[in-house]
Design a protein around this motif. Structure first.
Motif, mmCIF file in Angstrom:
data_model
loop_
_atom_site.group_PDB
_atom_site.id
_atom_site.type_symbol
_atom_site.label_atom_id
_atom_site.label_comp_id
_atom_site.label_asym_id
_atom_site.label_seq_id
_atom_site.Cartn_x
_atom_site.Cartn_y
_atom_site.Cartn_z
ATOM 1 N N ALA A 204 0.832 -1.202 0.000
ATOM 2 C CA ALA A 204 0.000 0.000 0.000
ATOM 3 C C ALA A 204 0.868 1.255 0.000
ATOM 4 N N ASP A 205 1.932 1.247 0.810
ATOM 5 C CA ASP A 205 2.850 2.383 0.836
ATOM 6 C C ASP A 205 3.500 2.594 -0.525
ATOM 7 N N GLU A 206 3.879 1.476 -1.149
ATOM 8 C CA GLU A 206 4.511 1.569 -2.470
ATOM 9 C C GLU A 206 3.519 2.093 -3.501
ATOM 10 N N ALA A 207 2.232 1.713 -3.356
ATOM 11 C CA ALA A 207 1.213 2.215 -4.278
ATOM 12 C C ALA A 207 1.078 3.730 -4.154
ATOM 13 N N VAL A 208 1.116 4.253 -2.922
ATOM 14 C CA VAL A 208 1.052 5.697 -2.719
ATOM 15 C C VAL A 208 2.227 6.377 -3.403
ATOM 16 N N ARG A 209 3.424 5.814 -3.240
ATOM 17 C CA ARG A 209 4.623 6.408 -3.864
ATOM 18 C C ARG A 209 4.532 6.368 -5.382
ATOM 19 N N GLN A 210 4.050 5.230 -5.927
ATOM 20 C CA GLN A 210 3.952 5.109 -7.378
ATOM 21 C C GLN A 210 2.944 6.103 -7.941
ATOM 22 N N ASN A 211 1.806 6.213 -7.281
ATOM 23 C CA ASN A 211 0.808 7.183 -7.734
ATOM 24 C C ASN A 211 1.354 8.606 -7.648
ATOM 25 N N ALA A 212 2.055 8.897 -6.545
ATOM 26 C CA ALA A 212 2.624 10.236 -6.365
ATOM 27 C C ALA A 212 3.653 10.538 -7.446
ATOM 28 N N LYS A 213 4.412 9.540 -7.847
ATOM 29 C CA LYS A 213 5.408 9.740 -8.897
ATOM 30 C C LYS A 213 4.729 10.120 -10.214
ATOM 31 N N GLU A 214 3.624 9.446 -10.523
ATOM 32 C CA GLU A 214 2.918 9.733 -11.770
ATOM 33 C C GLU A 214 2.217 11.100 -11.706
ATOM 34 N N ILE A 215 1.679 11.426 -10.522
ATOM 35 C CA ILE A 215 1.047 12.739 -10.360
ATOM 36 C C ILE A 215 2.089 13.848 -10.503
ATOM 37 N N ALA A 224 5.363 23.014 -17.519
ATOM 38 C CA ALA A 224 5.993 23.338 -18.800
ATOM 39 C C ALA A 224 5.013 24.016 -19.754
ATOM 40 N N GLU A 225 3.747 23.609 -19.720
ATOM 41 C CA GLU A 225 2.740 24.165 -20.624
ATOM 42 C C GLU A 225 2.162 25.477 -20.103
ATOM 43 N N PHE A 226 2.106 25.605 -18.790
ATOM 44 C CA PHE A 226 1.484 26.777 -18.159
ATOM 45 C C PHE A 226 2.404 27.232 -17.026
ATOM 46 N N PRO A 227 3.517 27.917 -17.370
ATOM 47 C CA PRO A 227 4.483 28.287 -16.329
ATOM 48 C C PRO A 227 3.828 29.155 -15.259
ATOM 49 N N PRO A 228 3.713 28.654 -14.026
ATOM 50 C CA PRO A 228 3.016 29.419 -12.992
ATOM 51 C C PRO A 228 3.965 30.300 -12.191
ATOM 52 N N ASP A 229 3.389 31.295 -11.531
ATOM 53 C CA ASP A 229 4.140 32.059 -10.534
ATOM 54 C C ASP A 229 4.188 31.294 -9.221
ATOM 55 N N ILE A 230 3.134 30.510 -8.963
ATOM 56 C CA ILE A 230 3.022 29.756 -7.717
ATOM 57 C C ILE A 230 2.467 28.375 -8.033
ATOM 58 N N LEU A 231 3.000 27.366 -7.362
ATOM 59 C CA LEU A 231 2.477 26.004 -7.403
ATOM 60 C C LEU A 231 1.920 25.704 -6.017
ATOM 61 N N VAL A 232 0.592 25.603 -5.903
ATOM 62 C CA VAL A 232 -0.058 25.368 -4.609
ATOM 63 C C VAL A 232 -0.439 23.903 -4.515
ATOM 64 N N LEU A 233 0.062 23.234 -3.481
ATOM 65 C CA LEU A 233 -0.195 21.826 -3.249
ATOM 66 C C LEU A 233 -1.182 21.696 -2.095
ATOM 67 N N ALA A 234 -2.331 21.071 -2.371
ATOM 68 C CA ALA A 234 -3.380 20.923 -1.366
ATOM 69 C C ALA A 234 -3.900 19.492 -1.411
ATOM 70 N N GLY A 235 -4.809 19.186 -0.475
ATOM 71 C CA GLY A 235 -5.445 17.877 -0.487
ATOM 72 C C GLY A 235 -5.106 17.033 0.720
ATOM 73 N N GLU A 236 -5.454 15.751 0.632
ATOM 74 C CA GLU A 236 -5.281 14.784 1.719
ATOM 75 C C GLU A 236 -3.807 14.673 2.098
ATOM 76 N N VAL A 237 -3.523 14.616 3.401
ATOM 77 C CA VAL A 237 -2.162 14.823 3.888
ATOM 78 C C VAL A 237 -1.177 13.773 3.390
ATOM 79 N N GLN A 238 -1.551 12.485 3.371
ATOM 80 C CA GLN A 238 -0.590 11.475 2.952
ATOM 81 C C GLN A 238 -0.269 11.601 1.467
ATOM 82 N N GLY A 239 -1.305 11.799 0.656
ATOM 83 C CA GLY A 239 -1.060 11.970 -0.767
ATOM 84 C C GLY A 239 -0.268 13.231 -1.049
#
Length: 371
Positions: A204-215, A224-239
Motif C-alpha cells: 500500500a505504501d509503495e502504491a502511494v509512492r507510485q501514484n505520487a510519482k505519476e502525479i 511546462a505548458e502553463f508556467p506558474p508564478d506559484i504552485l499550490v499543493l493541497a489535499g489529503e495529507v498522505q497523498g
C-alpha cells in the motif's frame, strides 16, 4: 533574459542587465505590437464585469449605447464605433456581463483587441477616443495577475487546475485536468494488526509512492505548458506529502502547501479558494516590492530612470528593459510610453503605491542613458 536591440540602437553599445533581485511576474509589451501596428485614431472601451441576469443582453446594450453617445460627442471615428458595436452584438452578452471586456477599434481597421477585463466591481464602464489606445488599465492588470497551478491531491489521483488570479477577484480557471495514478495495489492500509498483513501494508505504501510519482510527472508537464508564478499543493495529507517528496527541486521556489480544502465539499472548496487568494495576494505584494528594490539596485549602476522625462527619453532610445508603473497613480503620457515600449520589446511591472516615483513611473534600463 537579454532582449534584442531595437533598430534604433547602436550595435556597438554594450547592453547590461543589473544584478537580479527576486521580482516575480511582468507583462511583455510584445503582446500588444499588433495593436500598435495600426494607425488609428483609436477607440478604447472597458466594460465592467457584473453578475449576469436574465436581462444581461439588454443591460450590455444599454451600457454600450451610453458609452457610444458620449464618444460620438467627442467626435470618435464612426467606423470604429460601428466595429465595436458589431463585436458586442456578435459576442455572448451574458459572458461580457460576467467577465467584463476591454476592446480597441482602429479607424478603418475595425476591432484590433478584444480581451477579458476584470475591473474591480464598482469601477464602472469607461471609454476613450484618441490618437493612441488607452491600454494602461489593461496592462496594469495583466502585469499584476498571478498564475497559479493548484494541485489538489489524494493517494490515488489528483486534480490540476490552472488559475489566473487578478487583484480583488475570484480566481479565473483556465483549465482543469484529472490525473489518476496507475498503481495496481490499493494505497489504503489494512487496519488489522496481523503479521501476515505487513506485506500488504508495504504494498500500500509503495502504491502511494507510485501514484505520487505519476502525479508529480503530470505536474511537471503542466508547469511546462502553463508556467506558474506559484504552485499550490493541497489535499489529503498522505497523498500531498508523497507528491511533495516526488516533485523535483526545480519547483522549490514555486511551491506553497496548504491543508485547506478538499474535493466534493463546497465549504472546503471555498476555504481552499480563499487560501489561494491569500497566497496570490502575498506573492503579488512581494513581487511589487521586489520590482522597487530592483529599480534602486539598477540605479547604483546607472541603469535606472525615474519620472516622465527620463523614462520617455530612455524609451525613445530603446533603453527600457522594464517599465515600472506605480499602483494607483496616473502616469503622464502612459499611452505613448506603452506604445514606445512595445516597439522596443520592453516589459511592464507594477510597484506599490507610495514608492515616491516622480510622475508615478520609472524604468530599469538595458544600458546607461547618454550624457
Amino acid at each position: 533574459m537579454k532582449l534584442p536591440m531595437s533598430d534604433g540602437e547602436h550595435p556597438s553599445r554594450e547592453t547590461h542587465r543589473p544584478t537580479e533581485t527576486v521580482v516575480g511576474h511582468v507583462m511583455e509589451l510584445d503582446e500588444l505590437k499588433s495593436v500598435y501596428a495600426h494607425e488609428g485614431p483609436f477607440v478604447t472601451v472597458y466594460l465592467e464585469g457584473r453578475a449576469p441576469g436574465e436581462d444581461a443582453e439588454k443591460q450590455v446594450r444599454l451600457r454600450w449605447q451610453n458609452l457610444r453617445e458620449r464618444l460620438e460627442g467627442e467626435h470618435a471615428d464612426a467606423g470604429a464605433l460601428d466595429a465595436l458595436e458589431a463585436a458586442l452584438e456578435s459576442g455572448q452578452f451574458g459572458e461580457a456581463q460576467t467577465n467584463g471586456r476591454v476592446l480597441v477599434a482602429a479607424a478603418g481597421d475595425g476591432v484590433v483587441l478584444d480581451e477579458s477585463w476584470d475591473a474591480a466591481l464598482g469601477g464602472g464602464d469607461t471609454a476613450y477616443a484618441g490618437r493612441l489606445p488607452e491600454l494602461g488599465a489593461h496592462v496594469r492588470e495583466a502585469a499584476q495577475a498571478v498564475r497559479v497551478l493548484l494541485v489538489v491531491t489524494g493517494q490515488e489521483d489528483a486534480e490540476l487546475r490552472r488559475l489566473v488570479v487578478a487583484a480583488e477577484h475570484e480566481p479565473d480557471e483556465v483549465a482543469r485536468e484529472e490525473v489518476r495514478g496507475g498503481a495496481v495495489e490499493s494505497p489504503h492500509h489494512v487496519r488489522e494488526g496481523a503479521l501476515a498483513h505487513r506485506r500488504i501494508q508495504r504494498r500500500a505504501d509503495e502504491a502511494v509512492r507510485q501514484n505520487a510519482k505519476e502525479i508529480s510527472a503530470a505536474v511537471g508537464a503542466a508547469v511546462a505548458e502553463f508556467p506558474p508564478d506559484i504552485l499550490v499543493l493541497a489535499g489529503e495529507v498522505q497523498g500531498r506529502t508523497a507528491v511533495r517528496e516526488q516533485l523535483s527541486g526545480d519547483f522549490a521556489g514555486l511551491l506553497e502547501e496548504t491543508d485547506r480544502g478538499g474535493r466534493g465539499d463546497s465549504g472546503a472548496e471555498t476555504a481552499l479558494l480563499d487560501e489561494v487568494l491569500r497566497i496570490a495576494a502575498q506573492h503579488s505584494t512581494e513581487a511589487e516590492a521586489g520590482h522597487a528594490a530592483r529599480l534602486e539596485q539598477a540605479g547604483a549602476n546607472r541603469l535606472a530612470a525615474k519620472g516622465d522625462p527620463e523614462v520617455m527619453k530612455a524609451a525613445e532610445n530603446g533603453a527600457v528593459d522594464t517599465l515600472l508603473l506605480e499602483q494607483g497613480t496616473d502616469t503622464k503620457r502612459e499611452a505613448l510610453l506603452l506604445k514606445t515600449g512595445a516597439r522596443t520589446g520592453a516589459s511592464v511591472a507594477v510597484v506599490q503605491p507610495g514608492t515616491g516615483l516622480p510622475d508615478g513611473v520609472g524604468a530599469v534600463l538595458r544600458f546607461p542613458p547618454e550624457g
